[in-house]
Design a protein around this motif. Structure first.
Motif, PDB file in Angstrom:
ATOM      1  N   UNK A 237      -6.144  55.962 -17.129  1.00  0.00           N
ATOM      2  CA  UNK A 237      -6.415  55.518 -18.495  1.00  0.00           C
ATOM      3  C   UNK A 237      -7.150  54.190 -18.615  1.00  0.00           C
ATOM      4  N   UNK A 238      -7.361  53.500 -17.514  1.00  0.00           N
ATOM      5  CA  UNK A 238      -7.996  52.180 -17.558  1.00  0.00           C
ATOM      6  C   UNK A 238      -8.969  52.024 -16.400  1.00  0.00           C
ATOM      7  N   UNK A 239     -10.070  51.318 -16.615  1.00  0.00           N
ATOM      8  CA  UNK A 239     -10.957  51.029 -15.488  1.00  0.00           C
ATOM      9  C   UNK A 239     -10.246  50.090 -14.505  1.00  0.00           C
ATOM     10  N   UNK A 240     -10.594  50.156 -13.225  1.00  0.00           N
ATOM     11  CA  UNK A 240      -9.882  49.376 -12.204  1.00  0.00           C
ATOM     12  C   UNK A 240      -9.778  47.886 -12.501  1.00  0.00           C
ATOM     13  N   UNK A 241     -10.825  47.293 -13.052  1.00  0.00           N
ATOM     14  CA  UNK A 241     -10.807  45.851 -13.305  1.00  0.00           C
ATOM     15  C   UNK A 241      -9.875  45.472 -14.463  1.00  0.00           C
TER      16      UNK A 241
ATOM     17  N   UNK B 258      -3.874  36.335 -28.613  1.00  0.00           N
ATOM     18  CA  UNK B 258      -4.933  36.067 -27.630  1.00  0.00           C
ATOM     19  C   UNK B 258      -4.358  36.242 -26.217  1.00  0.00           C
ATOM     20  N   UNK B 259      -5.216  36.358 -25.206  1.00  0.00           N
ATOM     21  CA  UNK B 259      -4.712  36.422 -23.832  1.00  0.00           C
ATOM     22  C   UNK B 259      -3.848  35.203 -23.503  1.00  0.00           C
ATOM     23  N   UNK B 260      -2.853  35.401 -22.689  1.00  0.00           N
ATOM     24  CA  UNK B 260      -1.940  34.333 -22.283  1.00  0.00           C
ATOM     25  C   UNK B 260      -1.958  34.252 -20.759  1.00  0.00           C
ATOM     26  N   UNK B 261      -1.342  33.225 -20.234  1.00  0.00           N
ATOM     27  CA  UNK B 261      -1.232  33.010 -18.784  1.00  0.00           C
ATOM     28  C   UNK B 261      -2.614  33.097 -18.142  1.00  0.00           C
ATOM     29  N   UNK B 262      -2.776  33.944 -17.135  1.00  0.00           N
ATOM     30  CA  UNK B 262      -4.051  34.048 -16.412  1.00  0.00           C
ATOM     31  C   UNK B 262      -4.952  35.160 -16.941  1.00  0.00           C
ATOM     32  N   UNK B 263      -4.556  35.829 -18.011  1.00  0.00           N
ATOM     33  CA  UNK B 263      -5.357  36.930 -18.555  1.00  0.00           C
ATOM     34  C   UNK B 263      -6.623  36.402 -19.229  1.00  0.00           C
ATOM     35  N   UNK B 264      -7.634  37.263 -19.249  1.00  0.00           N
ATOM     36  CA  UNK B 264      -8.906  36.960 -19.906  1.00  0.00           C
ATOM     37  C   UNK B 264      -9.135  38.014 -20.985  1.00  0.00           C
ATOM     38  N   UNK B 265      -9.992  37.688 -21.967  1.00  0.00           N
ATOM     39  CA  UNK B 265     -10.380  38.685 -22.965  1.00  0.00           C
ATOM     40  C   UNK B 265     -10.913  39.911 -22.226  1.00  0.00           C
ATOM     41  N   UNK B 266     -10.510  41.098 -22.689  1.00  0.00           N
ATOM     42  CA  UNK B 266     -10.905  42.351 -22.047  1.00  0.00           C
ATOM     43  C   UNK B 266     -10.839  43.433 -23.113  1.00  0.00           C
ATOM     44  N   UNK B 267     -11.927  44.167 -23.353  1.00  0.00           N
ATOM     45  CA  UNK B 267     -11.891  45.198 -24.391  1.00  0.00           C
ATOM     46  C   UNK B 267     -10.905  46.328 -24.065  1.00  0.00           C
ATOM     47  N   UNK B 268     -10.457  46.424 -22.822  1.00  0.00           N
ATOM     48  CA  UNK B 268      -9.521  47.463 -22.416  1.00  0.00           C
ATOM     49  C   UNK B 268      -8.067  47.010 -22.458  1.00  0.00           C
ATOM     50  N   UNK B 269      -7.836  45.776 -22.865  1.00  0.00           N
ATOM     51  CA  UNK B 269      -6.482  45.227 -22.938  1.00  0.00           C
ATOM     52  C   UNK B 269      -6.189  44.710 -24.338  1.00  0.00           C
ATOM     53  N   UNK B 270      -4.911  44.803 -24.704  1.00  0.00           N
ATOM     54  CA  UNK B 270      -4.415  44.102 -25.881  1.00  0.00           C
ATOM     55  C   UNK B 270      -3.238  43.258 -25.430  1.00  0.00           C
ATOM     56  N   UNK B 271      -3.019  42.177 -26.124  1.00  0.00           N
ATOM     57  CA  UNK B 271      -1.949  41.236 -25.790  1.00  0.00           C
ATOM     58  C   UNK B 271      -1.046  41.110 -26.996  1.00  0.00           C
ATOM     59  N   UNK B 272       0.249  41.080 -26.729  1.00  0.00           N
ATOM     60  CA  UNK B 272       1.229  40.976 -27.799  1.00  0.00           C
ATOM     61  C   UNK B 272       2.267  39.938 -27.419  1.00  0.00           C
TER      62      UNK B 272
END
Length: 151
Positions: A27-31, A133-147
């Motif tokens: 369901x998600x690209x490897x990166x 918004x992304x937290x910790x070491x996460x970066x903006x990514x169209x394949x991710x959502x942050x809650x």
């Protein structure tokens, strides 16, 4: 349902974690896959729980300490034969209660943005998690959502 801290050595747990990683790969690209493997889940800053009905593994979830007042939910997974039976809800309640017991002020998570992740996003929202918004070491990514949720 019996929810207990797990050392990640049992075959059933290893198989459920493998299933979780395979689902992420479908369901998600490897990166954009942020799911952890067994070795990564054994990190000292992570507590991993397995959920059981008798001798049957029904789900798992983990809590990662990011810093003193902030935790992250990791590896939430329900066994395919127990979907929509309240397993994820009970695990999430358990993780939130443990986070409060530890004195965390905030609990956050990353999940996929695709349709396959809609049930998870609805579950988290029903517990008061809000998009952030992304937290910790996460970066903006169209394949991710942050809650996140204030505790």
């Amino acid at each position: 349902m019996d929810i207990k801290i797990d050392d990640l050595t049992g075959n059933e747990v290893a198989e459920l974690v493998r299933e979780h990683l395979q689902s992420m790969a479908l369901n998600s690209p490897p990166e954009s896959i942020h799911a952890l493997n067994l070795e990564q889940l054994r990190s000292p800053e992570i507590t991993f729980w397995s959920a059981w009905e008798g001798n049957e593994l029904v789900g798992c979830g983990a809590l990662k300490e990011l810093d003193g007042p902030h935790g992250e939910i990791k590896s939430m997974r329900t066994s395919s034969s127990y979907l929509r039976k309240g397993v994820a809800k009970r695990l999430l309640q358990h993780i939130i209660e443990e986070s409060k017991r530890r004195g965390y002020l905030r609990l956050s998570l990353e999940t996929g943005s695709m349709d396959a992740f809609e049930p998870a996003k609805r579950l988290y929202a029903s517990f008061g998690f809000q998009y952030c918004k992304p937290f910790s070491d996460y970066m903006e990514d169209p394949n991710s959502v942050f809650m996140t949720k204030e505790l």
